[in-house]
Design an enzyme around this catalytic site. Sequence first.
Site, PDB file in Angstrom:
ATOM      1  CG  HIS A 217     -43.378 -19.284  21.123  1.00  0.00           C
ATOM      2  ND1 HIS A 217     -42.938 -18.922  20.524  1.00  0.00           N
ATOM      3  CD2 HIS A 217     -44.259 -18.681  21.904  1.00  0.00           C
ATOM      4  CE1 HIS A 217     -42.890 -17.171  20.805  1.00  0.00           C
ATOM      5  NE2 HIS A 217     -44.091 -16.999  21.815  1.00  0.00           N
ATOM      6  CD  GLU A 218     -47.030 -19.678  24.334  1.00  0.00           C
ATOM      7  OE1 GLU A 218     -46.846 -18.813  25.052  1.00  0.00           O
ATOM      8  OE2 GLU A 218     -47.978 -19.587  23.175  1.00  0.00           O
ATOM      9  CG  HIS A 221     -43.875 -15.428  25.760  1.00  0.00           C
ATOM     10  ND1 HIS A 221     -42.688 -14.802  25.141  1.00  0.00           N
ATOM     11  CD2 HIS A 221     -44.314 -16.315  24.581  1.00  0.00           C
ATOM     12  CE1 HIS A 221     -43.265 -14.604  23.628  1.00  0.00           C
ATOM     13  NE2 HIS A 221     -44.340 -15.282  23.817  1.00  0.00           N
ATOM     14  CD  GLU A 287     -45.414 -12.878  20.135  1.00  0.00           C
ATOM     15  OE1 GLU A 287     -45.454 -14.265  20.446  1.00  0.00           O
ATOM     16  OE2 GLU A 287     -45.869 -13.238  21.347  1.00  0.00           O
TER      17      GLU A 287
END
Length: 351
Positions: A217-218, A221, A287
């Site tokens: 997930h990071e 980003h 997100e």
Amino acid sequence: MFNVGAAAWRGDRTGQCVVRDAASSPGISFALIHAVPRAEMLQLVRSGATVVLDLHLPTDQPGIFLSCRIDLCFQDLSRLRRSFHQAANHRSSALAIAGMTLLLAVCGWIVGGTEGVHRALTGGAPRQDGSAIAHETIFRWFGARLLRPAEAPGLFSILVDVCRRARLSRLPDIYCLPAPSQMNAYALGGPEGAAIILTEGLLRGMTRDEIAGILAHEVAHIRNNDIWTMSWAAALHRSIEWTSLAGLALLRAQHGCMAVSPSLAALLRAAPSIAQLLCLALSRTRELDADATALELTGDWQALIAALRKLERHHAGFLVPSAAARDDGTMRLLRSHPATSERVGALLCLA
């Protein structure tokens, strides 16, 4: 568009001629067939791991139909669904940025006309800096310590695999924040110079697969350059705040004791709040897109959902029932992150 004519097809007297267009798609085939029942003009059939779509289109010859068969495996359908999801997220992000830019331009025009628009827009975008973030800066900001591969080989093994799938040219640095009672993760920087901060509580409280989902997930980003996008949105928001304040002061100075234009004054007063709502909407969109990209990078939707629910339990102190976790429209607008139920629902749809 198809111009279906049976005369253009060569076959025997029974009309059984199959044409397969391998150049465009090996999963599409055509055949001329005799009349079919109306109920079978469109059929969708599941066969093992494949979905088969049969279309029967009338031709210029009575009783002759063109049969088109499209074979799609579930992996193709999932990839198509993720592509649509990503396109929708990008469109929502573009609309939020465009809305903030338009709002800033209007405020600038109220302050100084065409020149005011130019000045407002020029000062509304930050400078992109792709350089790596200094270790001392991370420690000063967060008190986090840089981790070395020898200290956490398993963690770096996961990171290398995720970054390889994400096609990042440089591995982000990993920092550990000494906070055993907290479960959080942060991404800083862009694809050319990034850092990921993980709390000690998250590293202790998550399984290996769940940590892989959090890292993915990071990394999503970072790959999507969301930090830059949100920095741009924050700069636009600040510019809107300053420009709206300048506009209100200008209106009061121009009108003196006279009544200030109600419509212009109302717009200028509301502009910072509108910009804040657009920033929050942009954050929620990024997100959801990071969740979808993380699923693409790991392929493990169970671990992603388990990590999200574990984070929700940690931050809320108890497990919120799914029905109660749904926010009404007003509360959702004030969130920087989508509700866990919304994120889980999106992941299940994409899985």
